[in-house]
Design a protein around this motif. Structure first.
Motif, PDB file in Angstrom:
ATOM      1  N   ALA A 177     -22.200   6.004  15.946  1.00 51.45           N
ATOM      2  CA  ALA A 177     -20.901   6.221  16.233  1.00 51.45           C
ATOM      3  C   ALA A 177     -20.436   5.977  15.456  1.00 51.45           C
ATOM      4  N   GLY A 178     -19.350   6.908  15.410  1.00 53.76           N
ATOM      5  CA  GLY A 178     -18.219   6.516  14.098  1.00 53.76           C
ATOM      6  C   GLY A 178     -18.206   8.024  12.758  1.00 53.76           C
ATOM      7  N   GLN A 179     -17.996   7.515  12.007  1.00 53.56           N
ATOM      8  CA  GLN A 179     -17.698   8.358  11.390  1.00 53.56           C
ATOM      9  C   GLN A 179     -19.414   9.230  10.638  1.00 53.56           C
ATOM     10  N   ARG A 193     -10.957  15.292  14.356  1.00 52.30           N
ATOM     11  CA  ARG A 193     -10.404  15.097  14.801  1.00 52.30           C
ATOM     12  C   ARG A 193      -9.953  14.915  16.219  1.00 52.30           C
ATOM     13  N   THR A 230     -16.586  12.449  12.728  1.00 53.88           N
ATOM     14  CA  THR A 230     -14.866  12.346  12.757  1.00 53.88           C
ATOM     15  C   THR A 230     -14.843  11.642  11.615  1.00 53.88           C
ATOM     16  N   SER A 231     -13.194  11.744  11.992  1.00 54.35           N
ATOM     17  CA  SER A 231     -12.012  10.831  10.731  1.00 54.35           C
ATOM     18  C   SER A 231     -11.308   9.691  11.555  1.00 54.35           C
ATOM     19  N   GLY A 232     -11.268   8.952  12.248  1.00 49.26           N
ATOM     20  CA  GLY A 232     -10.163   8.192  12.547  1.00 49.26           C
ATOM     21  C   GLY A 232     -11.024   7.043  12.996  1.00 49.26           C
ATOM     22  N   TYR A 233      -9.794   6.245  13.291  1.00 51.18           N
ATOM     23  CA  TYR A 233     -10.537   4.721  13.625  1.00 51.18           C
ATOM     24  C   TYR A 233      -9.911   4.678  15.324  1.00 51.18           C
ATOM     25  N   GLU A 234      -9.208   5.364  15.573  1.00 46.47           N
ATOM     26  CA  GLU A 234      -9.519   5.691  17.387  1.00 46.47           C
ATOM     27  C   GLU A 234     -11.172   6.126  18.044  1.00 46.47           C
ATOM     28  N   ALA A 243     -13.622   6.572  15.821  1.00 43.87           N
ATOM     29  CA  ALA A 243     -14.881   5.761  15.475  1.00 43.87           C
ATOM     30  C   ALA A 243     -14.631   4.755  17.022  1.00 43.87           C
ATOM     31  N   TYR A 260       0.933  -1.595  -0.527  1.00 46.46           N
ATOM     32  CA  TYR A 260       0.210  -0.020   0.069  1.00 46.46           C
ATOM     33  C   TYR A 260       0.796   1.374   0.154  1.00 46.46           C
TER      34      TYR A 260
HETATM   35  C1  LIG Z   1      -8.416   5.534   2.563  1.00 41.80           C
HETATM   36  C2  LIG Z   1      -8.043   5.392   3.869  1.00 41.80           C
HETATM   37  C3  LIG Z   1      -6.657   5.817   4.746  1.00 41.80           C
HETATM   38  C4  LIG Z   1      -7.859   5.710   6.255  1.00 41.80           C
HETATM   39  N1  LIG Z   1      -6.435   6.174   6.739  1.00 41.80           N
HETATM   40  C5  LIG Z   1      -6.368   6.446   8.777  1.00 41.80           C
HETATM   41  C6  LIG Z   1      -5.460   5.877   9.232  1.00 41.80           C
HETATM   42  O1  LIG Z   1      -4.448   5.857   8.907  1.00 41.80           O
HETATM   43  N2  LIG Z   1      -5.726   6.459   9.923  1.00 41.80           N
HETATM   44  C7  LIG Z   1      -7.265   6.795  10.508  1.00 41.80           C
HETATM   45  O2  LIG Z   1      -7.263   7.086  12.093  1.00 41.80           O
HETATM   46  N3  LIG Z   1      -7.955   7.023  10.012  1.00 41.80           N
HETATM   47  C8  LIG Z   1      -7.529   6.720   8.430  1.00 41.80           C
HETATM   48  N4  LIG Z   1      -9.354   7.304   8.002  1.00 41.80           N
HETATM   49  C9  LIG Z   1     -10.193   6.648   8.240  1.00 41.80           C
HETATM   50  C10 LIG Z   1     -11.032   5.731   9.252  1.00 41.80           C
HETATM   51  O3  LIG Z   1     -10.585   4.642   8.509  1.00 41.80           O
HETATM   52  C11 LIG Z   1     -12.258   6.072   9.165  1.00 41.80           C
HETATM   53  O4  LIG Z   1     -12.888   6.767   9.998  1.00 41.80           O
HETATM   54  C12 LIG Z   1     -13.013   5.258  10.546  1.00 41.80           C
HETATM   55  O5  LIG Z   1     -12.639   3.438  10.101  1.00 41.80           O
HETATM   56  C13 LIG Z   1     -14.479   4.710  10.123  1.00 41.80           C
HETATM   57  O6  LIG Z   1     -14.970   3.890  11.041  1.00 41.80           O
HETATM   58  P1  LIG Z   1     -16.891   3.690  11.009  1.00 41.80           P
HETATM   59  O7  LIG Z   1     -16.783   2.148  11.981  1.00 41.80           O
HETATM   60  O8  LIG Z   1     -17.416   5.197  11.682  1.00 41.80           O
HETATM   61  O9  LIG Z   1     -16.603   3.815   9.312  1.00 41.80           O
HETATM   62  P2  LIG Z   1     -16.384   2.404   8.606  1.00 41.80           P
HETATM   63  O10 LIG Z   1     -15.629   1.278   9.066  1.00 41.80           O
HETATM   64  O11 LIG Z   1     -16.742   2.852   7.004  1.00 41.80           O
HETATM   65  O12 LIG Z   1     -17.991   1.184   9.152  1.00 41.80           O
HETATM   66  C14 LIG Z   1     -19.391   1.417   8.354  1.00 41.80           C
HETATM   67  C15 LIG Z   1     -19.763  -0.326   8.021  1.00 41.80           C
HETATM   68  O13 LIG Z   1     -21.017   0.484   8.179  1.00 41.80           O
HETATM   69  C16 LIG Z   1     -21.524  -1.224   6.550  1.00 41.80           C
HETATM   70  N5  LIG Z   1     -22.785  -0.609   5.743  1.00 41.80           N
HETATM   71  C17 LIG Z   1     -22.718   0.216   5.507  1.00 41.80           C
HETATM   72  N6  LIG Z   1     -23.864   0.695   5.184  1.00 41.80           N
HETATM   73  C18 LIG Z   1     -24.464  -0.592   5.739  1.00 41.80           C
HETATM   74  C19 LIG Z   1     -26.244  -1.367   5.300  1.00 41.80           C
HETATM   75  N7  LIG Z   1     -26.859  -0.612   4.834  1.00 41.80           N
HETATM   76  N8  LIG Z   1     -26.211  -2.249   5.819  1.00 41.80           N
HETATM   77  C20 LIG Z   1     -25.102  -2.929   7.176  1.00 41.80           C
HETATM   78  N9  LIG Z   1     -24.066  -2.551   6.637  1.00 41.80           N
HETATM   79  C21 LIG Z   1     -23.169  -1.082   6.036  1.00 41.80           C
HETATM   80  C22 LIG Z   1     -20.406  -0.851   5.748  1.00 41.80           C
HETATM   81  O14 LIG Z   1     -19.930  -2.165   4.996  1.00 41.80           O
HETATM   82  C23 LIG Z   1     -18.885  -0.433   7.099  1.00 41.80           C
HETATM   83  O15 LIG Z   1     -18.186  -2.037   7.148  1.00 41.80           O
HETATM   84  C24 LIG Z   1      -8.432   6.351   6.430  1.00 41.80           C
HETATM   85  C25 LIG Z   1     -10.260   6.324   5.908  1.00 41.80           C
HETATM   86  C26 LIG Z   1      -9.430   6.140   4.823  1.00 41.80           C
HETATM   87  C27 LIG Z   1     -11.211   5.980   3.111  1.00 41.80           C
END
Ligand SMILES: Cc1cc2nc3c(=O)[nH]c(=O)nc-3n(C[C@H](O)[C@H](O)[C@H](O)COP(=O)(O)OP(=O)(O)OC[C@H]3O[C@@H](n4cnc5c(N)ncnc54)[C@H](O)[C@@H]3O)c2cc1C
Length: 403
Positions: free
Chosen positions: A151-153, A210, A157-161, A163, A91
């Motif tokens: 919760a989460g994005q 963030r 918000t943006s980020g693993y921690e 979320a 990557y």
């Molecule tokens: C390319 C990239 C690089 C990144 N790098 C970093 C990094 O280095 N460090 C960092 O901290 N953050 C990073 N981020 C941001 C981080 O990945 C996200 O902010 C975080 O993962 C969001 O988590 P979430 O659980 O809120 O959403 P998501 O991880 O998007 O989870 C949402 C889930 O819901 C599911 N879903 C959607 N609709 C439905 C439905 N109708 N029914 C059932 N399921 C559904 C999706 O399939 C998905 O699995 C990056 C993001 C990207 C795109």
């Protein structure tokens, strides 16, 4: 490769156990040709030709962002990260992009070391909606749609921690509500999760949120090493009695014992330890009897090594985790107490009533900020303080008027 020593997230795991083999990442760099290709194709990027209107996370800029935000810079790091132990794909971190496939292939191959690269999955951009987080309670339950937690994005918000932290609070509270138990709300004063959720629920934002240490008023106290102490009261209320709870209780007791040891143990000036601890030109300062606490505060001494040495000398055996927490707490005790006092002072002001309508006429407040004030209608100084973009100068004026 990763660091040679390992510290685990979980206090009950053996700190020196690695769970997988280690592989190396590599570092490549963009060059004038790479950035030239990107700049020449600006109109083909959905993020720049108006197709995508949202703003990306400021802290993870795409390579197009870098090309146009820093037009005079052509060298950007590209971390080449293996995608797995048994995969031959990597990557390239740092060059995310929404440019057309042929442009991506072109600029990737212009990078030294990647001349023969093949792209398995091309970069792309997505745009997504967020909810209005001022409609959420501190449990992350929606105020108007009961039993629905966010919760989460989706909360902007943006980020693993970010979320994961919200997921934990939303999940725990959904379960507690089902069981008819009290909600779990972590305070802003004691945790970053508390900072984040209070920020989210009292504010709307113009760009992804963030969590930074700078968002906390109490960041000297909110540390990884003392998380067991900070979380103890929250966990204790559930009477779980698991091995972790037992460990936590013991940690708390031993913490107090070790603090007392530091306060009560005096090291005489003629002790060989004092000669060891004297920094260059600091001999004079150690020429008197001192408590361990006092020694740990000396500017030139690393508190962890110093406490380790003192304990070894006195034959006291404690865990590395406990020693770190005590050493750091002692070293920064004065600063932590000072920030505590400031926080208490601010907290007293938080409840102070303000007239938000007066603020709308102020020249000292930006247009965007006035719009936010009109929307949120803050009634107290505390609510006003949390509005994104409020300048410290504005707060000072409001505070002075209200006092
Ligand atoms: C390319 C990239 C690089 C990144 N790098 C970093 C990094 O280095 N460090 C960092 O901290 N953050 C990073 N981020 C941001 C981080 O990945 C996200 O902010 C975080 O993962 C969001 O988590 P979430 O659980 O809120 O959403 P998501 O991880 O998007 O989870 C949402 C889930 O819901 C599911 N879903 C959607 N609709 C439905 C439905 N109708 N029914 C059932 N399921 C559904 C999706 O399939 C998905 O699995 C990056 C993001 C990207 C795109």
């Amino acid at each position: 490769p990763s660091d040679a020593t390992v510290r685990n997230f979980h206090c009950l795991h053996d700190p020196f156990t690695r769970f997988s083999d280690q592989v190396s990442c590599y570092l490549a760099r963009t060059n004038p040709e790479t950035m030239g290709i990107i700049r020449a194709n600006k109109e083909k990027s959905p993020m720049f030709n108006g197709q995508i209107k949202g703003v990306g996370a400021r802290y993870c800029p795409s390579i197009e962002d870098k090309a146009f935000r820093y037009p005079d810079k052509n060298i950007h790091h590209v971390f080449i990260e293996p995608e797995g132990l048994n995969l031959d794909t990597v990557y390239p971190s740092g060059i995310s992009s929404s440019l057309p496939a042929e442009v991506q292939l072109d600029y990737v191959r212009s990078i030294e070391g990647l001349e023969k690269a093949e792209i398995k999955v091309y970069g792309y951009a997505v745009e997504y909606d967020v909810i209005d987080t001022t409609d959420l309670k501190l449990t992350l339950e929606h105020t108007q749609i009961g039993n629905l937690y966010f919760a989460g994005q989706v909360n902007g918000t943006s980020g693993y921690e970010e979320a994961a932290g919200q997921g934990f609070i939303a999940g725990a509270n959904a379960a507690l509500a089902l069981l008819g138990l009290d909600p779990l709300i972590l305070s802003r004063h004691e945790s970053y999760i508390g900072v984040m959720i209070e920020d989210l629920t009292s504010n709307t934002r113009d760009e992804p949120y963030r969590l930074f240490t700078a968002r906390s008023e109490n960041r000297l106290f909110i540390r990884e090493d003392n998380s067991l102490l900070r979380m103890y009261p929250y966990r204790a209320q559930f009477l779980l009695n698991t091995p972790l709870d037992n460990y936590q209780r013991k940690f708390l007791d031993s913490y107090q014992d070790l603090l007392d040891f530091c306060d009560e143990t005096m090291i005489p000036e003629y002790s060989p330890l004092m000669a060891e601890f004297s920094g260059e030109g600091e001999l004079q300062k150690m020429a008197r009897r001192m408590s361990v606490t006092e020694i740990l505060k000396q500017a030139w001494l690393n508190p962890i090594f110093t406490l380790e040495r003192v304990l070894g000398y006195h034959g006291v055996k404690v865990s590395m985790d406990l020693m770190r927490t005590v050493a750091i707490s002692k070293k920064y005790d004065g600063y932590i107490k000072r920030s505590e006092t400031q926080y208490e002072r601010l907290k007293k002001m938080d409840g102070m009533k303000i007239n938000w309508e007066h603020l709308l006429g102020s020249n000292n407040i930006s247009f965007e900020c006035r719009q936010r004030i009109a929307r949120i209608k803050p009634e107290t100084f505390g609510q006003l303080k949390l509005i994104e973009g409020i300048r410290p100068a504005t707060l000072a004026v409001v505070a002075a008027k209200a006092l």
